[in-house]
Scaffold this motif. Structure first.
Motif, PDB file in Angstrom:
ATOM      1  N   UNK A  99     -29.304 -17.677  14.712  1.00 43.11           N
ATOM      2  CA  UNK A  99     -29.389 -18.241  16.326  1.00 43.11           C
ATOM      3  C   UNK A  99     -28.293 -18.567  17.284  1.00 43.11           C
ATOM      4  N   UNK A 100     -29.120 -17.435  17.798  1.00 42.72           N
ATOM      5  CA  UNK A 100     -27.829 -17.444  19.284  1.00 42.72           C
ATOM      6  C   UNK A 100     -27.836 -18.421  20.061  1.00 42.72           C
ATOM      7  N   UNK A 101     -26.528 -18.780  20.746  1.00 43.64           N
ATOM      8  CA  UNK A 101     -26.177 -20.347  22.128  1.00 43.64           C
ATOM      9  C   UNK A 101     -27.226 -19.810  23.057  1.00 43.64           C
ATOM     10  N   UNK A 102     -26.913 -20.811  24.126  1.00 44.27           N
ATOM     11  CA  UNK A 102     -27.742 -20.400  25.487  1.00 44.27           C
ATOM     12  C   UNK A 102     -26.447 -20.658  26.033  1.00 44.27           C
ATOM     13  N   UNK A 103     -26.110 -19.398  26.717  1.00 47.27           N
ATOM     14  CA  UNK A 103     -25.049 -19.377  27.757  1.00 47.27           C
ATOM     15  C   UNK A 103     -24.619 -20.149  28.541  1.00 47.27           C
ATOM     16  N   UNK A 104     -25.675 -20.868  28.688  1.00 50.86           N
ATOM     17  CA  UNK A 104     -25.862 -22.691  29.552  1.00 50.86           C
ATOM     18  C   UNK A 104     -24.641 -23.548  28.827  1.00 50.86           C
ATOM     19  N   UNK A 105     -25.184 -23.255  27.718  1.00 48.02           N
ATOM     20  CA  UNK A 105     -23.530 -24.291  27.148  1.00 48.02           C
ATOM     21  C   UNK A 105     -22.262 -23.550  26.400  1.00 48.02           C
ATOM     22  N   UNK A 106     -21.888 -22.625  27.225  1.00 44.72           N
ATOM     23  CA  UNK A 106     -20.998 -22.130  27.250  1.00 44.72           C
ATOM     24  C   UNK A 106     -20.299 -22.626  27.820  1.00 44.72           C
ATOM     25  N   UNK A 107     -19.045 -22.653  27.872  1.00 44.64           N
ATOM     26  CA  UNK A 107     -18.017 -23.065  28.665  1.00 44.64           C
ATOM     27  C   UNK A 107     -16.779 -22.252  28.758  1.00 44.64           C
ATOM     28  N   UNK A 108     -16.126 -21.842  30.117  1.00 44.06           N
ATOM     29  CA  UNK A 108     -15.695 -20.964  29.716  1.00 44.06           C
ATOM     30  C   UNK A 108     -13.481 -21.415  31.020  1.00 44.06           C
ATOM     31  N   UNK A 109     -12.755 -21.945  29.716  1.00 46.03           N
ATOM     32  CA  UNK A 109     -11.422 -22.705  30.288  1.00 46.03           C
ATOM     33  C   UNK A 109     -10.136 -21.767  29.384  1.00 46.03           C
ATOM     34  N   UNK A 110      -9.592 -22.122  30.454  1.00 47.53           N
ATOM     35  CA  UNK A 110      -8.068 -21.124  30.139  1.00 47.53           C
ATOM     36  C   UNK A 110      -8.504 -20.246  29.443  1.00 47.53           C
TER      37      UNK A 110
END
Length: 160
Positions: A1-12
């Motif tokens: 099962x993949x993670x919904x992109x709305x739950x991913x944060x890009x930081x540094x």
């Protein structure tokens, strides 16, 4: 099962999953319940060091699977001043859900994004400081040459 992109944060330049995404995956993977408890063996409240165990139960074809993980928090690894027990609990839940759902990405809520200087200052601020010695009453001699008696202003200056 993949993670919904709305739950991913890009930081540094790195990606982190949000706790909400882990909960979403957990429910999709049969999450029944999450229980947490403070692990008294490792917790030292006087020093604001907290260790919490999170246990999750999941439905699976064989019946039920149980996953468990620890989370810790203290002034040296958490920016949540005064909420170290809750931060330890959040970290424990996130780690347990990451293991149970096979997510290798670190959860955003597990991190402490302060730089090293901020972390060191937080640890120093929590360290107990020795009390200043009381200023003795009456005439005093110089602590270097023993000349005396010194006036009040001179006494206080030489003691401090």
């Amino acid at each position: 099962m993949s993670v919904d992109p709305k739950f991913i944060v890009d930081l540094r330049g790195k990606q982190f999953i949000l706790l909400g995404g882990l909960l979403d995956l957990g429910h999709k993977n049969g999450l029944i319940a999450i229980e947490t408890e403070i692990d008294a063996r490792y917790t030292v409240p006087e020093k604001d060091f907290w260790m919490v165990r999170a246990t999750g139960r999941f439905r699976c074809p064989e019946g039920e699977a149980v996953w468990s993980a620890l989370g810790d928090s203290c002034p040296g690894n958490s920016q949540m001043k005064g909420a170290y027990a809750r931060h330890a609990e959040t970290r424990a839940v996130a780690r347990m859900l990451r293991m149970a759902t096979n997510v290798g990405m670190t959860a955003f809520e597990e991190c402490d994004f302060r730089d090293d200087q901020e972390k060191e200052a937080a640890v120093r601020a929590q360290a107990p400081r020795p009390p200043k010695p009381p200023i003795p009453e009456g005439p005093h001699s110089c602590s270097v040459c023993s000349a005396g008696p010194l006036g009040d202003a001179q006494s206080k200056a030489s003691i401090e």
